[in-house]
Design an enzyme around this catalytic site. Structure first.
Site, PDB file in Angstrom:
ATOM      1  N   HIS A  18      24.616  26.108   0.535  1.00 12.78           N
ATOM      2  CA  HIS A  18      23.581  25.873  -0.585  1.00 12.78           C
ATOM      3  C   HIS A  18      22.203  25.961   0.292  1.00 12.78           C
ATOM      4  O   HIS A  18      21.644  24.821   0.889  1.00 12.78           O
ATOM      5  CB  HIS A  18      23.929  24.259  -1.063  1.00 12.78           C
ATOM      6  N   HIS A  20      18.193  27.726  -0.440  1.00 11.14           N
ATOM      7  CA  HIS A  20      17.404  28.681  -1.449  1.00 11.14           C
ATOM      8  C   HIS A  20      16.585  29.551  -0.635  1.00 11.14           C
ATOM      9  O   HIS A  20      15.881  29.213   0.466  1.00 11.14           O
ATOM     10  CB  HIS A  20      16.417  27.636  -2.381  1.00 11.14           C
ATOM     11  N   ARG A  74       4.247  38.016  -4.565  1.00  5.60           N
ATOM     12  CA  ARG A  74       3.419  38.673  -5.418  1.00  5.60           C
ATOM     13  C   ARG A  74       3.866  40.093  -5.764  1.00  5.60           C
ATOM     14  O   ARG A  74       3.527  40.951  -6.633  1.00  5.60           O
ATOM     15  CB  ARG A  74       1.803  38.769  -5.446  1.00  5.60           C
ATOM     16  N   HIS A 199      23.950  22.990  -9.969  1.00  7.30           N
ATOM     17  CA  HIS A 199      23.344  21.460  -9.453  1.00  7.30           C
ATOM     18  C   HIS A 199      23.767  20.504 -10.412  1.00  7.30           C
ATOM     19  O   HIS A 199      23.519  20.753 -11.590  1.00  7.30           O
ATOM     20  CB  HIS A 199      22.009  21.753  -9.362  1.00  7.30           C
ATOM     21  N   GLU A 202      21.978  15.492  -8.968  1.00  7.85           N
ATOM     22  CA  GLU A 202      20.850  15.140  -7.976  1.00  7.85           C
ATOM     23  C   GLU A 202      19.781  14.243  -8.713  1.00  7.85           C
ATOM     24  O   GLU A 202      19.574  12.989  -7.997  1.00  7.85           O
ATOM     25  CB  GLU A 202      20.455  16.721  -7.775  1.00  7.85           C
TER      26      GLU A 202
END
Length: 341
Positions: A18, A20, A74, A199, A202
Protein backbone atom coordinates in the site's frame (compact mmCIF):
# COMPACT_ATOMS: atom_id res chain seq x y z
CA UNK A 1 15.60 2.05 20.40
CA UNK A 2 18.46 -0.39 20.85
CA UNK A 3 20.96 0.00 18.03
CA UNK A 4 21.04 -3.75 17.43
CA UNK A 5 17.25 -3.92 17.00
CA UNK A 6 17.36 -0.96 14.61
CA UNK A 7 19.98 -2.78 12.55
CA UNK A 8 17.97 -6.02 12.53
CA UNK A 9 14.79 -4.21 11.44
CA UNK A 10 16.72 -2.58 8.60
CA UNK A 11 17.89 -6.02 7.46
CA UNK A 12 14.46 -7.68 7.64
CA UNK A 13 13.15 -8.51 4.15
CA UNK A 14 9.88 -6.68 3.49
CA UNK A 15 6.91 -6.39 1.17
CA UNK A 16 4.95 -3.17 0.63
CA UNK A 17 1.36 -3.48 -0.59
CA UNK A 18 0.00 0.00 0.00
CA UNK A 19 2.12 2.84 -1.33
CA UNK A 20 1.03 5.64 -3.65
CA UNK A 21 3.36 6.77 -6.42
CA UNK A 22 2.49 10.45 -6.05
CA UNK A 23 2.85 10.25 -2.26
CA UNK A 24 6.38 8.91 -2.71
CA UNK A 25 7.79 11.92 -4.59
CA UNK A 26 11.02 13.11 -3.03
CA UNK A 27 10.91 16.76 -1.88
CA UNK A 28 13.78 17.61 -4.25
CA UNK A 29 11.86 16.00 -7.11
CA UNK A 30 8.74 17.98 -6.23
CA UNK A 31 10.81 21.14 -6.53
CA UNK A 32 11.99 19.91 -9.95
CA UNK A 33 8.38 19.29 -10.99
CA UNK A 34 7.37 22.76 -9.86
CA UNK A 35 10.27 24.32 -11.75
CA UNK A 36 9.13 22.50 -14.88
CA UNK A 37 5.51 23.59 -14.46
CA UNK A 38 3.61 26.84 -14.91
CA UNK A 39 2.22 26.77 -11.37
CA UNK A 40 2.00 30.31 -10.07
CA UNK A 41 4.99 31.37 -7.95
CA UNK A 42 6.66 27.98 -8.42
CA UNK A 43 10.02 29.79 -8.25
CA UNK A 44 9.31 30.66 -4.59
CA UNK A 45 9.17 27.03 -3.44
CA UNK A 46 12.02 25.53 -1.45
CA UNK A 47 12.59 22.45 0.72
CA UNK A 48 11.40 24.25 3.85
CA UNK A 49 8.15 25.21 2.18
CA UNK A 50 7.67 21.63 0.97
CA UNK A 51 8.03 20.38 4.55
CA UNK A 52 5.42 22.93 5.67
CA UNK A 53 3.08 21.63 2.95
CA UNK A 54 3.26 18.15 4.49
CA UNK A 55 1.86 19.19 7.89
CA UNK A 56 -1.82 18.23 7.95
CA UNK A 57 -4.73 19.43 10.06
CA UNK A 58 -6.84 16.39 9.20
CA UNK A 59 -7.61 13.89 6.44
CA UNK A 60 -9.35 16.45 4.21
CA UNK A 61 -6.37 18.79 4.44
CA UNK A 62 -4.08 15.92 3.44
CA UNK A 63 -6.20 15.31 0.32
CA UNK A 64 -5.85 18.99 -0.59
CA UNK A 65 -2.07 18.79 -0.31
CA UNK A 66 -1.98 15.51 -2.24
CA UNK A 67 -4.01 17.16 -5.02
CA UNK A 68 -1.49 20.01 -5.22
CA UNK A 69 1.34 17.54 -5.74
CA UNK A 70 -0.73 15.72 -8.37
CA UNK A 71 -1.21 18.96 -10.31
CA UNK A 72 2.55 19.53 -10.33
CA UNK A 73 3.04 16.57 -12.70
CA UNK A 74 2.64 18.12 -16.14
CA UNK A 75 3.92 15.47 -18.55
CA UNK A 76 3.81 11.70 -18.63
CA UNK A 77 7.57 11.19 -18.85
CA UNK A 78 8.06 12.63 -15.36
CA UNK A 79 6.64 9.44 -13.87
CA UNK A 80 9.75 7.50 -14.89
CA UNK A 81 11.96 9.46 -12.49
CA UNK A 82 9.34 9.50 -9.73
CA UNK A 83 8.87 5.73 -9.80
CA UNK A 84 12.57 4.94 -10.15
CA UNK A 85 13.33 7.05 -7.06
CA UNK A 86 10.40 5.55 -5.16
CA UNK A 87 11.76 2.04 -5.75
CA UNK A 88 15.32 3.11 -4.93
CA UNK A 89 14.00 4.31 -1.57
CA UNK A 90 12.09 1.04 -1.11
CA UNK A 91 15.23 -0.98 -1.82
CA UNK A 92 17.06 1.00 0.87
CA UNK A 93 14.46 -0.31 3.34
CA UNK A 94 15.15 -3.87 2.12
CA UNK A 95 11.72 -4.03 0.50
CA UNK A 96 11.89 -6.80 -2.09
CA UNK A 97 8.44 -6.56 -3.65
CA UNK A 98 6.07 -3.60 -4.06
CA UNK A 99 2.48 -3.23 -5.24
CA UNK A 100 2.29 0.49 -5.97
CA UNK A 101 -0.88 2.52 -6.52
CA UNK A 102 -1.23 4.76 -9.55
CA UNK A 103 -4.23 7.09 -9.30
CA UNK A 104 -4.62 7.33 -13.05
CA UNK A 105 -7.89 9.36 -13.15
CA UNK A 106 -6.25 12.17 -11.15
CA UNK A 107 -3.91 12.67 -14.08
CA UNK A 108 -6.01 11.83 -17.14
CA UNK A 109 -8.62 14.39 -16.10
CA UNK A 110 -5.82 16.98 -16.19
CA UNK A 111 -4.96 16.05 -19.77
CA UNK A 112 -2.26 13.41 -19.39
CA UNK A 113 -2.37 10.29 -21.54
CA UNK A 114 -2.93 7.07 -19.57
CA UNK A 115 -0.87 4.77 -21.79
CA UNK A 116 2.07 7.17 -22.00
CA UNK A 117 2.05 7.62 -18.22
CA UNK A 118 1.90 3.86 -17.57
CA UNK A 119 4.71 3.21 -20.04
CA UNK A 120 6.86 5.79 -18.25
CA UNK A 121 6.04 4.13 -14.92
CA UNK A 122 7.07 0.76 -16.33
CA UNK A 123 10.35 2.18 -17.62
CA UNK A 124 11.07 3.39 -14.09
CA UNK A 125 10.18 -0.04 -12.69
CA UNK A 126 12.42 -1.83 -15.18
CA UNK A 127 15.41 0.42 -14.45
CA UNK A 128 14.92 0.06 -10.69
CA UNK A 129 14.76 -3.72 -10.99
CA UNK A 130 18.03 -3.77 -12.93
CA UNK A 131 19.76 -1.38 -10.51
CA UNK A 132 18.35 -2.48 -7.14
CA UNK A 133 16.69 -5.87 -7.64
CA UNK A 134 13.33 -4.68 -6.29
CA UNK A 135 10.21 -5.97 -8.08
CA UNK A 136 7.02 -3.98 -8.57
CA UNK A 137 3.50 -4.48 -9.86
CA UNK A 138 0.73 -1.91 -10.04
CA UNK A 139 -2.73 -1.23 -8.65
CA UNK A 140 -4.83 1.34 -10.50
CA UNK A 141 -6.65 3.57 -8.03
CA UNK A 142 -9.94 4.48 -9.70
CA UNK A 143 -10.49 7.29 -7.13
CA UNK A 144 -13.93 7.36 -5.49
CA UNK A 145 -14.36 11.10 -5.91
CA UNK A 146 -15.07 10.83 -9.65
CA UNK A 147 -17.82 8.24 -9.28
CA UNK A 148 -18.55 4.86 -10.91
CA UNK A 149 -19.07 6.15 -14.48
CA UNK A 150 -15.57 7.61 -14.56
CA UNK A 151 -14.26 4.37 -13.05
CA UNK A 152 -15.84 2.36 -15.88
CA UNK A 153 -14.12 4.61 -18.42
CA UNK A 154 -10.85 4.01 -16.62
CA UNK A 155 -11.35 0.25 -16.94
CA UNK A 156 -11.64 0.76 -20.70
CA UNK A 157 -8.27 2.51 -20.66
CA UNK A 158 -6.75 -0.27 -18.58
CA UNK A 159 -7.94 -2.79 -21.18
CA UNK A 160 -5.85 -1.00 -23.82
CA UNK A 161 -2.60 -1.21 -21.83
CA UNK A 162 -2.11 -3.05 -18.55
CA UNK A 163 1.52 -4.15 -18.26
CA UNK A 164 2.19 -4.97 -14.58
CA UNK A 165 -1.36 -3.92 -13.60
CA UNK A 166 -2.61 -6.62 -11.24
CA UNK A 167 -5.40 -4.91 -9.26
CA UNK A 168 -7.80 -2.01 -8.87
CA UNK A 169 -8.55 0.13 -5.83
CA UNK A 170 -10.72 3.09 -4.83
CA UNK A 171 -8.90 5.73 -2.83
CA UNK A 172 -9.59 9.42 -2.39
CA UNK A 173 -12.32 10.83 -0.16
CA UNK A 174 -13.98 7.74 1.29
CA UNK A 175 -17.13 9.67 2.19
CA UNK A 176 -17.57 10.97 -1.40
CA UNK A 177 -19.27 7.78 -2.66
CA UNK A 178 -20.33 4.54 -0.97
CA UNK A 179 -18.51 1.37 -1.96
CA UNK A 180 -21.75 -0.23 -3.16
CA UNK A 181 -22.06 2.33 -5.97
CA UNK A 182 -19.00 0.71 -7.60
CA UNK A 183 -20.52 -2.79 -7.75
CA UNK A 184 -20.66 -2.93 -11.56
CA UNK A 185 -17.13 -1.53 -11.81
CA UNK A 186 -15.74 -4.29 -9.61
CA UNK A 187 -17.69 -6.97 -11.42
CA UNK A 188 -16.16 -5.91 -14.73
CA UNK A 189 -12.70 -5.62 -13.19
CA UNK A 190 -12.91 -9.21 -11.96
CA UNK A 191 -14.00 -10.30 -15.44
CA UNK A 192 -10.82 -8.62 -16.72
CA UNK A 193 -8.76 -10.70 -14.30
CA UNK A 194 -7.91 -7.80 -11.98
CA UNK A 195 -7.72 -8.35 -8.23
CA UNK A 196 -10.19 -6.16 -6.25
CA UNK A 197 -8.98 -4.01 -3.35
CA UNK A 198 -10.47 -0.90 -1.74
CA UNK A 199 -9.60 1.83 0.71
CA UNK A 200 -12.21 1.46 3.46
CA UNK A 201 -12.55 2.21 7.15
CA UNK A 202 -10.01 5.03 7.05
CA UNK A 203 -12.26 8.08 7.21
CA UNK A 204 -15.58 6.21 7.59
CA UNK A 205 -17.01 3.59 9.93
CA UNK A 206 -17.26 -0.22 9.70
CA UNK A 207 -20.18 -0.10 7.27
CA UNK A 208 -17.77 1.10 4.58
CA UNK A 209 -15.69 -2.04 5.10
CA UNK A 210 -18.73 -4.34 5.12
CA UNK A 211 -19.80 -2.92 1.74
CA UNK A 212 -16.31 -3.29 0.26
CA UNK A 213 -16.25 -6.94 1.37
CA UNK A 214 -19.80 -8.09 0.74
CA UNK A 215 -20.74 -5.94 -2.28
CA UNK A 216 -17.42 -5.40 -4.07
CA UNK A 217 -15.88 -8.73 -3.10
CA UNK A 218 -12.47 -7.25 -2.28
CA UNK A 219 -9.48 -9.42 -1.42
CA UNK A 220 -7.75 -6.70 0.61
CA UNK A 221 -8.83 -3.64 2.59
CA UNK A 222 -6.70 -0.50 2.62
CA UNK A 223 -6.37 0.99 6.14
CA UNK A 224 -9.42 -0.67 7.75
CA UNK A 225 -8.97 1.28 10.99
CA UNK A 226 -12.66 1.36 11.92
CA UNK A 227 -12.86 -2.45 11.85
CA UNK A 228 -11.76 -2.22 15.49
CA UNK A 229 -15.28 -1.00 16.30
CA UNK A 230 -16.98 -4.19 15.11
CA UNK A 231 -15.84 -7.58 16.43
CA UNK A 232 -18.26 -9.38 14.10
CA UNK A 233 -16.54 -7.66 11.19
CA UNK A 234 -13.12 -8.80 12.40
CA UNK A 235 -14.35 -12.38 12.52
CA UNK A 236 -15.85 -11.96 9.04
CA UNK A 237 -12.54 -10.68 7.65
CA UNK A 238 -10.67 -13.55 9.26
CA UNK A 239 -13.12 -16.16 8.01
CA UNK A 240 -13.02 -14.75 4.46
CA UNK A 241 -9.20 -14.46 4.62
CA UNK A 242 -9.32 -10.79 3.65
CA UNK A 243 -6.10 -8.94 4.37
CA UNK A 244 -5.87 -5.47 5.91
CA UNK A 245 -3.19 -3.14 4.56
CA UNK A 246 -2.52 -1.02 7.65
CA UNK A 247 -0.65 2.29 7.48
CA UNK A 248 -0.02 3.32 11.12
CA UNK A 249 2.06 6.49 10.70
CA UNK A 250 -0.24 7.72 7.94
CA UNK A 251 -3.26 7.28 10.21
CA UNK A 252 -1.52 9.22 12.96
CA UNK A 253 -0.51 12.08 10.65
CA UNK A 254 -4.03 12.46 9.20
CA UNK A 255 -5.57 12.29 12.69
CA UNK A 256 -7.45 9.06 11.95
CA UNK A 257 -5.96 7.90 15.25
CA UNK A 258 -4.99 10.31 18.00
CA UNK A 259 -2.18 8.22 19.48
CA UNK A 260 -0.13 5.54 17.76
CA UNK A 261 -0.67 3.31 20.78
CA UNK A 262 -4.39 3.36 19.93
CA UNK A 263 -3.79 1.99 16.43
CA UNK A 264 -5.62 -1.33 15.87
CA UNK A 265 -2.76 -3.07 14.03
CA UNK A 266 -1.88 -4.86 17.29
CA UNK A 267 -5.51 -5.98 17.68
CA UNK A 268 -5.64 -7.22 14.09
CA UNK A 269 -2.37 -9.12 14.52
CA UNK A 270 -3.43 -10.70 17.82
CA UNK A 271 -6.75 -11.74 16.25
CA UNK A 272 -4.70 -13.61 13.62
CA UNK A 273 -5.96 -11.58 10.69
CA UNK A 274 -3.72 -11.41 7.66
CA UNK A 275 -2.46 -7.90 8.35
CA UNK A 276 0.39 -6.05 6.66
CA UNK A 277 2.13 -2.77 7.45
CA UNK A 278 2.78 -0.12 4.82
CA UNK A 279 4.01 3.46 4.42
CA UNK A 280 1.09 4.75 2.26
CA UNK A 281 2.58 8.12 1.20
CA UNK A 282 6.11 7.97 2.63
CA UNK A 283 7.29 11.42 1.60
CA UNK A 284 4.11 13.14 2.68
CA UNK A 285 4.08 11.38 6.05
CA UNK A 286 7.84 11.50 6.62
CA UNK A 287 8.06 7.75 7.04
CA UNK A 288 9.33 4.60 5.35
CA UNK A 289 9.05 0.87 5.92
CA UNK A 290 11.92 0.69 8.42
CA UNK A 291 10.26 3.46 10.40
CA UNK A 292 6.87 1.71 10.31
CA UNK A 293 8.41 -1.48 11.68
CA UNK A 294 10.35 0.48 14.31
CA UNK A 295 7.18 2.25 15.46
CA UNK A 296 5.43 -1.09 15.89
CA UNK A 297 8.36 -2.43 17.91
CA UNK A 298 8.75 0.67 20.10
CA UNK A 299 5.12 1.61 20.68
CA UNK A 300 3.08 -1.56 20.21
CA UNK A 301 5.39 -4.30 21.44
CA UNK A 302 5.98 -6.14 18.18
CA UNK A 303 8.95 -8.48 18.46
CA UNK A 304 11.37 -9.11 15.60
CA UNK A 305 9.58 -12.40 14.95
CA UNK A 306 6.22 -10.60 14.87
CA UNK A 307 7.61 -8.16 12.33
CA UNK A 308 8.92 -11.01 10.21
CA UNK A 309 5.43 -12.54 10.25
CA UNK A 310 4.10 -9.23 8.88
CA UNK A 311 6.56 -9.59 6.00
CA UNK A 312 5.35 -13.14 5.36
CA UNK A 313 1.75 -11.88 5.45
CA UNK A 314 2.75 -9.46 2.70
CA UNK A 315 3.89 -12.33 0.51
CA UNK A 316 0.86 -14.48 1.32
CA UNK A 317 -1.68 -11.77 0.45
CA UNK A 318 0.24 -10.35 -2.51
CA UNK A 319 -0.99 -10.74 -6.08
CA UNK A 320 2.04 -12.75 -7.15
CA UNK A 321 1.66 -16.24 -8.60
CA UNK A 322 1.75 -19.11 -6.13
CA UNK A 323 5.11 -20.20 -7.54
CA UNK A 324 6.58 -16.72 -7.08
CA UNK A 325 5.16 -16.52 -3.54
CA UNK A 326 6.81 -19.81 -2.66
CA UNK A 327 10.21 -18.73 -3.98
CA UNK A 328 10.04 -15.35 -2.28
CA UNK A 329 8.94 -16.95 0.99
CA UNK A 330 11.91 -19.32 0.91
CA UNK A 331 14.24 -16.38 0.36
CA UNK A 332 12.69 -14.47 3.26
CA UNK A 333 13.02 -17.47 5.58
CA UNK A 334 16.68 -17.95 4.64
CA UNK A 335 17.40 -14.26 5.27
CA UNK A 336 15.64 -14.34 8.63
CA UNK A 337 17.51 -17.43 9.75
CA UNK A 338 20.79 -15.64 9.06
CA UNK A 339 19.58 -12.68 11.11
CA UNK A 340 18.63 -14.91 14.04
CA UNK A 341 22.05 -16.62 14.16
Amino acid sequence: MDRNIRSLIAKLPKVEQHVHIVGSIRPSTLLWLLSESDIEQSDLWNLEKVQELFQYRDFSHFIECYSFVTRSIRNEGQFERIVYEMLEDEARQNVRYVEASFSAPDHTRLGLDYSKALKAINRGIEKAHLDFGVECNLKIDLVRDYGPEAALKQLELISTYRERVVAIDIGGREYSAPAKSFEEVYRKAREMGLHPTAHAGEACGPRSIWEAVDVLGVERIGHGVSAREDMALLEHLKRRKISIETCPVSNLKTKVVNDIREHPVRLFFDKCLNVTVNSDDPTMFETNMNNEYSVLHNELGFTLLDLFHLSLNGIDSSFLSNERKERLGEKFHNDFERLAD
